[in-house]
Design a protein around this motif. Structure first.
Motif, PDB file in Angstrom:
ATOM      1  N   SER A 169     -13.913  24.185  52.559  1.00  0.00           N
ATOM      2  CA  SER A 169     -13.609  25.494  51.971  1.00  0.00           C
ATOM      3  C   SER A 169     -14.874  26.321  51.803  1.00  0.00           C
ATOM      4  CB  SER A 169     -12.908  25.312  50.625  1.00  0.00           C
ATOM      5  OG  SER A 169     -11.686  24.635  50.776  1.00  0.00           O
ATOM      6  N   LEU A 170     -15.923  25.700  51.290  1.00  0.00           N
ATOM      7  CA  LEU A 170     -17.189  26.422  51.123  1.00  0.00           C
ATOM      8  C   LEU A 170     -17.741  26.873  52.467  1.00  0.00           C
ATOM      9  CD1 LEU A 170     -18.897  24.241  48.364  1.00  0.00           C
ATOM     10  CD2 LEU A 170     -17.976  26.562  48.118  1.00  0.00           C
ATOM     11  N   TYR A 171     -17.605  26.017  53.489  1.00  0.00           N
ATOM     12  CA  TYR A 171     -18.071  26.399  54.826  1.00  0.00           C
ATOM     13  C   TYR A 171     -17.296  27.603  55.356  1.00  0.00           C
ATOM     14  CZ  TYR A 171     -18.668  26.295  59.872  1.00  0.00           C
ATOM     15  OH  TYR A 171     -18.903  26.659  61.164  1.00  0.00           O
ATOM     16  N   LEU A 172     -15.958  27.584  55.196  1.00  0.00           N
ATOM     17  CA  LEU A 172     -15.143  28.699  55.687  1.00  0.00           C
ATOM     18  C   LEU A 172     -15.453  29.984  54.931  1.00  0.00           C
ATOM     19  CD1 LEU A 172     -11.682  27.006  56.285  1.00  0.00           C
ATOM     20  CD2 LEU A 172     -13.183  28.000  58.004  1.00  0.00           C
ATOM     21  N   LEU A 173     -15.656  29.877  53.619  1.00  0.00           N
ATOM     22  CA  LEU A 173     -16.006  31.070  52.847  1.00  0.00           C
ATOM     23  C   LEU A 173     -17.338  31.648  53.306  1.00  0.00           C
ATOM     24  CD1 LEU A 173     -14.929  30.198  49.197  1.00  0.00           C
ATOM     25  CD2 LEU A 173     -13.978  31.969  50.675  1.00  0.00           C
ATOM     26  N   ARG A 174     -18.304  30.765  53.516  1.00  0.00           N
ATOM     27  CA  ARG A 174     -19.608  31.234  53.980  1.00  0.00           C
ATOM     28  C   ARG A 174     -19.503  31.857  55.366  1.00  0.00           C
ATOM     29  NH1 ARG A 174     -23.827  29.251  57.084  1.00  0.00           N
ATOM     30  NH2 ARG A 174     -25.927  29.858  56.407  1.00  0.00           N
ATOM     31  N   LEU A 175     -18.636  31.279  56.217  1.00  0.00           N
ATOM     32  CA  LEU A 175     -18.492  31.772  57.580  1.00  0.00           C
ATOM     33  C   LEU A 175     -17.759  33.106  57.616  1.00  0.00           C
ATOM     34  CD1 LEU A 175     -18.876  30.918  60.598  1.00  0.00           C
ATOM     35  CD2 LEU A 175     -16.542  30.014  60.503  1.00  0.00           C
ATOM     36  N   LYS A 176     -16.732  33.261  56.772  1.00  0.00           N
ATOM     37  CA  LYS A 176     -15.847  34.416  56.862  1.00  0.00           C
ATOM     38  C   LYS A 176     -16.179  35.535  55.887  1.00  0.00           C
ATOM     39  CE  LYS A 176     -13.024  32.942  60.084  1.00  0.00           C
ATOM     40  NZ  LYS A 176     -12.819  33.702  61.341  1.00  0.00           N
ATOM     41  N   TYR A 177     -16.959  35.261  54.840  1.00  0.00           N
ATOM     42  CA  TYR A 177     -17.116  36.247  53.782  1.00  0.00           C
ATOM     43  C   TYR A 177     -17.679  37.577  54.278  1.00  0.00           C
ATOM     44  CZ  TYR A 177     -18.667  38.674  49.667  1.00  0.00           C
ATOM     45  OH  TYR A 177     -18.864  39.632  48.719  1.00  0.00           O
ATOM     46  N   SER A 178     -18.654  37.520  55.173  1.00  0.00           N
ATOM     47  CA  SER A 178     -19.315  38.750  55.621  1.00  0.00           C
ATOM     48  C   SER A 178     -18.675  39.342  56.873  1.00  0.00           C
ATOM     49  CB  SER A 178     -20.800  38.469  55.894  1.00  0.00           C
ATOM     50  OG  SER A 178     -20.939  37.470  56.887  1.00  0.00           O
ATOM     51  N   THR A 179     -17.505  38.848  57.266  1.00  0.00           N
ATOM     52  CA  THR A 179     -16.822  39.399  58.441  1.00  0.00           C
ATOM     53  C   THR A 179     -15.666  40.273  57.985  1.00  0.00           C
ATOM     54  OG1 THR A 179     -15.301  37.516  58.621  1.00  0.00           O
ATOM     55  CG2 THR A 179     -17.401  37.361  59.787  1.00  0.00           C
ATOM     56  N   PRO A 180     -15.273  41.268  58.780  1.00  0.00           N
ATOM     57  CA  PRO A 180     -14.167  42.139  58.375  1.00  0.00           C
ATOM     58  C   PRO A 180     -12.835  41.397  58.408  1.00  0.00           C
ATOM     59  CG  PRO A 180     -14.857  42.659  60.605  1.00  0.00           C
ATOM     60  CD  PRO A 180     -15.868  41.693  60.062  1.00  0.00           C
ATOM     61  N   VAL A 181     -11.926  41.843  57.563  1.00  0.00           N
ATOM     62  CA  VAL A 181     -10.575  41.295  57.553  1.00  0.00           C
ATOM     63  C   VAL A 181      -9.836  41.806  58.788  1.00  0.00           C
ATOM     64  CG1 VAL A 181      -8.390  41.217  56.319  1.00  0.00           C
ATOM     65  CG2 VAL A 181     -10.545  41.190  55.053  1.00  0.00           C
ATOM     66  N   LEU A 182      -9.233  40.890  59.550  1.00  0.00           N
ATOM     67  CA  LEU A 182      -8.566  41.272  60.791  1.00  0.00           C
ATOM     68  C   LEU A 182      -7.084  40.933  60.789  1.00  0.00           C
ATOM     69  CD1 LEU A 182     -11.258  40.093  63.382  1.00  0.00           C
ATOM     70  CD2 LEU A 182     -10.882  42.400  62.492  1.00  0.00           C
ATOM     71  N   HIS A 183      -6.587  40.301  59.738  1.00  0.00           N
ATOM     72  CA  HIS A 183      -5.190  39.884  59.728  1.00  0.00           C
ATOM     73  C   HIS A 183      -4.278  41.102  59.672  1.00  0.00           C
ATOM     74  CE1 HIS A 183      -1.533  37.786  58.042  1.00  0.00           C
ATOM     75  NE2 HIS A 183      -1.846  37.026  59.060  1.00  0.00           N
ATOM     76  N   ILE A 184      -3.203  41.078  60.470  1.00  0.00           N
ATOM     77  CA  ILE A 184      -2.366  42.265  60.615  1.00  0.00           C
ATOM     78  C   ILE A 184      -1.692  42.651  59.299  1.00  0.00           C
ATOM     79  CG2 ILE A 184      -0.422  40.870  61.407  1.00  0.00           C
ATOM     80  CD1 ILE A 184       0.420  43.297  63.113  1.00  0.00           C
TER      81      ILE A 184
END
Length: 465
Positions: free
Chosen positions: A114-129
């Motif tokens: 979970s911490l890895y995914l948060l670190r990976l995704k936190y600074s990326t834009p939300v793309l979910h439709i």
């Protein structure tokens, strides 16, 4: 400035929840107390934002003032009650070395991923439709208008503006202090943890060992169709599962005793879930109906009716505002659903493509190429374990049918029957296999398997037992 508004609003509501639980539910300890505090905080967070929006005075100043007023009211008005000696803690078996190692290992692995995914995704834009098409734009429209009396639709023929919006109120609570979506990716993480706490506490109520309870809580949290909405995508489904799981916990405890405050907490949890998505409406109704049936084994009908009425009224207070909004703005509380005496418009997209899994029975090639691979990706190994485990629970309950009036058998019966009922509803729910008559759209079956996740939250404690 945004940090100040955030600290005042969230801090005041969290302090209010802690004070209320300590004073009125002092007999709760450990995970049960954490679940109660999380549930009261969730109700307060949604309540102050939705109330301000319903009064058309939504702003960060008004919400912060309402949170402070809540803290003052709780501090002055909620009395202390002597409940510490009301019940003995559940007698749970000792945790064996293997169970303890499996539980600790599973929880550690989940936390690390979970911490890895948060670190990976936190600074990326939300793309979910869903987030881009209606959740976040709808919240921004609330902020611009200062009101929730809108049914915003940004995609043609998708009546998403009439969805229940308790989960979107959480996004609002994270965006409003800064008037920005900078931190919205973290909005659902606390309720992912609350889901795990609720599953663990419910398993302990059923007298499963602590190691086994931790193992099954971590197993459910690791399901992609649950964790991805908080860690990768951005949908309010995690808020639904957290509050729904807490509501189930206090319904299970209601089988043990009839504490009014805990019945109110059960109503708050089911109401918040009821007001988050349409499948939350079905899941909350199924759980409440099953609880009513099982409770008849342990209590008289008159007492049960009073408890059910209290839980239902509280639930409608925390989830019914969106039905009122729909009724006022569209002429039907369940718009775009079809209810004969309201005669709403027909959802054209659902009419053309809204095939359910039940509609696909007999299309064996569709199940082989689309349905089963999608479900395997969305639910995976934990789903198989819980399915086999649920069948084992059914066998165990049949063998102990003479003890169904006792705990924990009656609690296991409640969770098992509710999980099975929610699964049946899921199979018949429109759009669970949406697409053309020939085949579902790729990936849609897995994405819409979210409607099955409340069943997993209920099944895990029963299988742990």
């Amino acid at each position: 400035t945004g940090c100040a508004f955030f600290a005042v609003t969230w801090g005041s509501l969290l302090a209010s929840a802690d004070i209320a639980v300590r004073r009125r539910l002092g007999h709760l300890r450990g995970a049960r107390r954490a679940a109660a505090v999380g549930l009261v905080f969730s109700g307060g967070l949604v309540g102050v934002h939705v109330l301000a929006g319903a009064l058309t005075i939504l702003s960060r100043w008004v919400v912060a003032a309402a949170a402070l007023a809540t803290l003052v009211a709780v501090w002055r008005l909620v009395p202390y009650t002597r409940t510490a000696d009301r019940e003995a803690p559940p007698r749970v078996p000792p945790t064996g070395a293997l169970s303890g190692a499996l539980g600790a290992g599973a929880l550690t692995a989940f936390a690390a991923c979970s911490l890895y995914l948060l670190r990976l995704k936190y600074s990326t834009p939300v793309l979910h439709i869903d987030a881009l098409a209606f959740h976040l734009p709808g919240v921004v429209r609330w902020m611009q208008a200062g009101s929730i009396w809108q049914t915003n639709e940004f995609l043609p023929r998708f009546p998403t503006g009439a969805y229940p919006n308790n989960g979107d109120a959480v996004f609002l609570a994270v965006m409003l202090p800064w008037r920005s979506d900078a931190f919205v990716r973290l909005a659902e993480v606390p309720w992912l943890a609350l889901t795990g706490v609720a599953i663990y506490a419910t398993a302990i109520e059923l007298r499963a060992s602590r190691g086994t309870a931790v193992l099954f809580a971590a197993m459910v949290l690791a399901v992609r169709a649950i964790s991805s909405f908080a860690l990768v995508q951005l949908d309010p489904d995690t808020f639904l599962l957290g509050t729904f799981g807490c509501g189930a916990l206090f319904l299970v405890r209601n089988l043990r005793h009839r504490d009014r405050a805990e019945s109110i907490l059960a109503g708050v949890g089911l109401g918040l879930a009821f007001g988050t998505t349409w499948y939350g409406v079905a899941a909350a109704a199924a759980l409440l109906a099953t609880w009513s049936a099982v409770s008849l084994l342990r209590t008289r009908a008159a007492a049960l009716a009073r408890q059910a009425l209290l839980i239902s009224v509280v639930g409608l207070l925390f989830g019914g505002i969106w039905l009122v909004r729909n009724w006022v703005l569209t002429g039907d509380p369940f718009y775009p659903g079809r209810i004969a005496f309201f005669r709403p418009p027909v959802d054209l997209y659902l009419k053309l493509y809204g095939y359910s899994l039940f509609d696909r029975i007999g299309q064996w090639s569709v199940w082989r190429q689309y349905v089963l691979p999608d479900l395997r990706a969305a639910i995976g190994g934990p789903g198989i374990v819980l399915l086999i485990g649920l069948l084992t629970v059914v066998v165990a309950l049949v063998r102990r049918r003479r003890a169904l009036r006792e705990l924990p058998e009656s609690a296991a019966l409640l969770l098992t029957c509710a999980a099975i009922l929610i699964t049946v509803i899921y199979v018949f729910t429109p759009a669970t296999a949406q697409g053309t008559k020939a085949a579902p759209f790729p990936g849609v079956v897995g994405g819409n398997s979210r409607a099955l996740m409340p069943a997993l939250v209920l099944a895990a404690p029963a299988v742990a037992w």
